[in-house]
Design an enzyme around this catalytic site. Structure first.
Site, PDB file in Angstrom:
ATOM      1  CG  ASN A 117      -4.331   5.538   4.134  1.00 45.56           C
ATOM      2  OD1 ASN A 117      -5.228   4.847   3.657  1.00 45.56           O
ATOM      3  ND2 ASN A 117      -3.321   6.001   3.411  1.00 45.56           N
ATOM      4  CG  ASP A 168     -11.012   4.881  -0.419  1.00 52.27           C
ATOM      5  OD1 ASP A 168     -11.495   4.871   0.736  1.00 52.27           O
ATOM      6  OD2 ASP A 168      -9.834   4.575  -0.662  1.00 52.27           O
ATOM      7  CG  ASP A 169      -9.569   8.918  -3.600  1.00 49.10           C
ATOM      8  OD1 ASP A 169      -8.583   8.574  -2.948  1.00 49.10           O
ATOM      9  OD2 ASP A 169      -9.905   8.349  -4.663  1.00 49.10           O
ATOM     10  NE  ARG A 202      -6.527  12.212  -6.617  1.00 48.99           N
ATOM     11  CZ  ARG A 202      -6.675  11.242  -5.717  1.00 48.99           C
ATOM     12  NH1 ARG A 202      -5.638  10.506  -5.326  1.00 48.99           N
ATOM     13  NH2 ARG A 202      -7.858  10.969  -5.208  1.00 48.99           N
ATOM     14  CD  GLU A 211      -9.103   4.490  -3.825  1.00 48.72           C
ATOM     15  OE1 GLU A 211      -9.988   3.847  -3.223  1.00 48.72           O
ATOM     16  OE2 GLU A 211      -8.519   5.465  -3.313  1.00 48.72           O
ATOM     17  CG  ASP A 212      -6.250   7.086  -6.197  1.00 48.85           C
ATOM     18  OD1 ASP A 212      -6.951   7.498  -5.255  1.00 48.85           O
ATOM     19  OD2 ASP A 212      -5.115   6.609  -6.037  1.00 48.85           O
ATOM     20  CE  LYS A 264      -6.884   3.001  -1.822  1.00 49.12           C
ATOM     21  NZ  LYS A 264      -7.033   3.858  -0.634  1.00 49.12           N
ATOM     22  CG  ASN A 275      -1.421   9.053   1.014  1.00 49.80           C
ATOM     23  OD1 ASN A 275      -0.757   9.142   2.026  1.00 49.80           O
ATOM     24  ND2 ASN A 275      -2.725   8.884   1.026  1.00 49.80           N
ATOM     25  CE1 TYR A 329      -4.164   1.535   0.356  1.00 46.44           C
ATOM     26  CE2 TYR A 329      -3.349   2.521   2.383  1.00 46.44           C
ATOM     27  CZ  TYR A 329      -4.308   2.445   1.397  1.00 46.44           C
ATOM     28  OH  TYR A 329      -5.401   3.275   1.447  1.00 46.44           O
TER      29      TYR A 329
HETATM   30  O1  OAA Z   1      -4.303   5.171  -1.167  1.00 44.45           O
HETATM   31  C1  OAA Z   1      -4.085   5.828  -0.142  1.00 44.45           C
HETATM   32  O2  OAA Z   1      -3.116   5.659   0.584  1.00 44.45           O
HETATM   33  C2  OAA Z   1      -5.104   6.854   0.295  1.00 44.45           C
HETATM   34  C3  OAA Z   1      -5.835   7.347  -0.872  1.00 44.45           C
HETATM   35  O3  OAA Z   1      -6.903   6.887  -1.198  1.00 44.45           O
HETATM   36  C4  OAA Z   1      -5.172   8.334  -1.733  1.00 44.45           C
HETATM   37  O4  OAA Z   1      -4.173   8.935  -1.355  1.00 44.45           O
HETATM   38  O5  OAA Z   1      -5.683   8.524  -2.845  1.00 44.45           O
HETATM   39 MG    MG Z   2      -7.215   7.074  -3.273  1.00 46.85          MG
END
Ligand code: OAA
Ligand code: MG
Length: 591
Positions: free
Chosen positions: A491, A305-306, A192, A282-283, A210, A447, A139
């Site tokens: 986190n 999640d973000d 992203r 995610e991202d 994840k 991060n 991670y």
């Molecule tokens: O993945 C991680 O550590 C936390 C998160 O969702 C990010 O930074 O986008």
């Molecule tokens: Mg993320």
């Protein structure tokens, strides 16, 4: 054609030494696989029940040297393994020894991924038993570097790749995945990745990581987890020129073309897996993240999640921190650097909880929260030019051009970094916040570690040891003036595994903000006096399965209360039920 067939079946024909010559050059090659020339078709034969050699190659069932004598007899493994029979515990010891020998984190990452593909249960045993040591590998921060170099370290594919090439065929692609009963999908379009920007198709490392946590930390079965990378191209010039890049070599599709592919994916998921599969976004880049969440929040079981996971974990840390810094939500002033998914998501959840606690309308509680973006403090005079998700935070104030100015003007008690840009909490900024507060709460959420707004060392040193500090990526404990400070890790990994488990065990069909508050509340309750004594506002990850079960139970309870749970009747003891549902990586015995 006639002569080629003859060559393919026998070994007797004269060898064809042209460029189309055989690939493997096999003799007595019954299926013609080895004798086939490069342009001839062969059949990929496998067995339906794994046994013998294919059992050893099947990561879901392989136990390596831990196969018992009896299993070696009944599953045709005799001779395929050396004589020693060892326990899973000893295998774990050996694997940890090997991983610890690698000095470079990326090598540790690759060795963990190889283990996951070789022996899944052993992989999860390691991850669960050594969570604090291995989390920074599978991670953040190492997974970030892995995504940047994903093409170069690529061996076996993990997860499902859906690109523009699959337009019109997404349902067929889903059907190619070997598992049927999927419960959780984590999907990214790679635009992203953490604070590292656009990594295109190589963002796949994030859903894979994840979901490994969904299983290790939250107890969702690995076979129920599906990582997805949606590839609409990348605007990352470096990757477009990288000969090892694994994605589509084109710039990102946008507008209708983008929306169409995502819509096809969302519909296909529901058609293939039903109403109760959780899709975690995610991202994604800001513009798409908010749009997708709003668009599919009413028709699918979706969670960003973000935006939402990060909000829930940060709110928990803030509430826990009040034990150390005093006050309630309404007593504090919050200042954010970064007004994207994390910043506005956290701000909104804080405002919502404050409004519930005080019965003050949400429009009013929002005014206690200020955000700074790349153009300075978000104020009402900027409203017309702001993206829609920033507008609720445009309060009346004269323009302020940067963070330092904003700190001086707003005098925050809580400073939160959610900008994705490293080293932006400078000495002057931390000193100013520390001069305003006896115990400032400072959260550097971005991060991986390279993008953290400041380091733990900087936060403690520049505040003369007075800051309560937490960060998105892990920092080691730091000694200052003879005292050891242990930074917490704010986190979303604390939240999403238990949150998802709660949705799965209750059969929830929609996510509601109150469930995020329920998750947050459950997490904050897990911080012990012993943790507080060390300055921690999060419990250690070593306890994470218990924490996740607590979160799952609280989230499930809320789902039943809201009437969105479909698993009926409601289990009487949700905590016990959650624990009983959690995957264990201990080997099974084969008949
Ligand atoms: O993945 C991680 O550590 C936390 C998160 O969702 C990010 O930074 O986008
Ligand atoms: Mg993320």
């Amino acid at each position: 054609m006639e002569s080629t067939m003859k060559e393919m079946r026998g070994g007797e024909s004269v060898l064809d030494l042209s460029p189309r010559a055989t690939v493997g050059g096999g003799v007595e090659d019954v299926y013609g696989e080895d004798c086939a020339t490069e342009d001839q078709l062969v059949t990929p034969w496998t067995y339906s029940v794994a046994s013998g050699y294919s059992l050893l190659r099947d990561p879901h069932h392989n136990k390596g040297l831990a196969f018992t004598e009896k299993e070696r007899d009944s599953h045709y493994l005799r001779g395929l393994l050396p004589p020693a029979v060892i326990s899973q515990q000893l295998q774990e010891k050996k694997s940890m020894n090997n991983i610890r020998k690698y000095q470079v984190p990326l090598q540790k990452y690759m060795s963990m991924m190889e283990l996951q593909e070789r022996n899944e249960r052993l992989f999860y045993k390691l991850l669960i038993d050594n969570v604090e040591e291995l989390l920074p590998i599978v991670y953040t921060p190492t997974v970030g570097e892995a995504c940047q170099k994903y093409g170069s370290i690529f061996r076996r594919p993990q997860g499902l790749y859906i690109s523009l090439k699959e337009k019109g065929k997404v349902l067929d692609v889903l059907k190619n995945w070997p598992e049927r009963s999927i419960q959780v999908i984590v999907v990214t379009d790679g635009e992203r990745i953490l604070g590292l920007g656009d990594l295109g198709c190589q963002g796949m490392g994030i859903p894979v990581g994840k979901l490994a946590l969904y299983t290790a930390l939250g107890g969702v079965r690995p076979s129920a987890c599906l990582p997805v990378s949606i590839d609409v191209g990348t605007n990352n010039e470096k990757l477009l020129k990288d000969e090892f890049y694994i994605g589509l070599r084109q710039r990102r599709a946008t507008g209708q073309e983008y929306a169409d592919l995502l819509h096809e994916f969302m519909c296909a998921v529901k058609q293939n897996y039903g109403e109760k599969v959780l899709i975690q976004f995610e991202d994604f880049a800001n513009h798409n993240a908010f749009t997708l969440l709003a668009k599919y929040g009413t028709s699918h079981l979706v969670f960003n999640d973000d935006i939402q996971g990060t909000a829930s974990v940060v709110l928990a840390g803030i509430v826990a921190a009040f034990k150390l810094i005093g006050g309630t939500l309404a007593d504090h002033r919050f200042l954010f650097l970064g007004a994207g998914e994390a910043g506005t998501g956290i701000a909104e959840l804080i405002a919502l909880e404050m409004s519930k606690q005080t019965k003050i309308p949400l429009e009013e509680t929002r005014k206690k929260i200020w955000l700074v973006d790349s153009k300075g403090l978000i104020v009402s005079s900027r409203k017309d030019s702001l993206q829609h998700f920033k507008k609720p935070w445009a309060h009346d104030h004269e323009p302020v051009k940067d963070l330092l100015g904003a700190v001086k003007a707003i005098k925050p008690t809580v400073l939160i970094g959610s900008s994705g840009v490293g080293r932006t909490f400078t000495k002057e900024i931390i000193e100013t916040v520390a001069s305003l507060n006896e115990k400032p709460l400072i959260m550097a959420l971005s991060n991986p570690t390279s993008q953290s707004e400041c380091t733990a060392e900087e936060a403690y040193t520049w505040s003369q040891g007075r800051a309560i500090f937490a960060s998105g990526s892990p920092f080691d404990p730091f000694e200052y003036n003879g005292k050891v400070f242990v930074p917490g890790q704010a986190n979303n990994a604390y939240i999403f595994p238990g949150f998802g488990l709660g949705l799965v065990i209750s059969g929830a069909i929609r996510v509601h903000d109150d469930m995020l508050l329920a998750a947050s509340e459950a997490l904050a309750k897990q911080v012990s006096d012993e943790n507080y004594d060390k300055g921690l506002i999060y419990p250690p990850f070593s306890n994470i399965r218990k924490i996740s079960a607590n979160i799952a139970a609280n989230v499930a309870a809320k789902a039943y209360e809201l009437g969105v749970a479909t698993r009926l009747p409601r289990p009487a003891d949700l905590m016990k039920y959650a624990e009983s549902c959690m995957y264990s990586p201990i080997y099974r015995s084969y008949r």
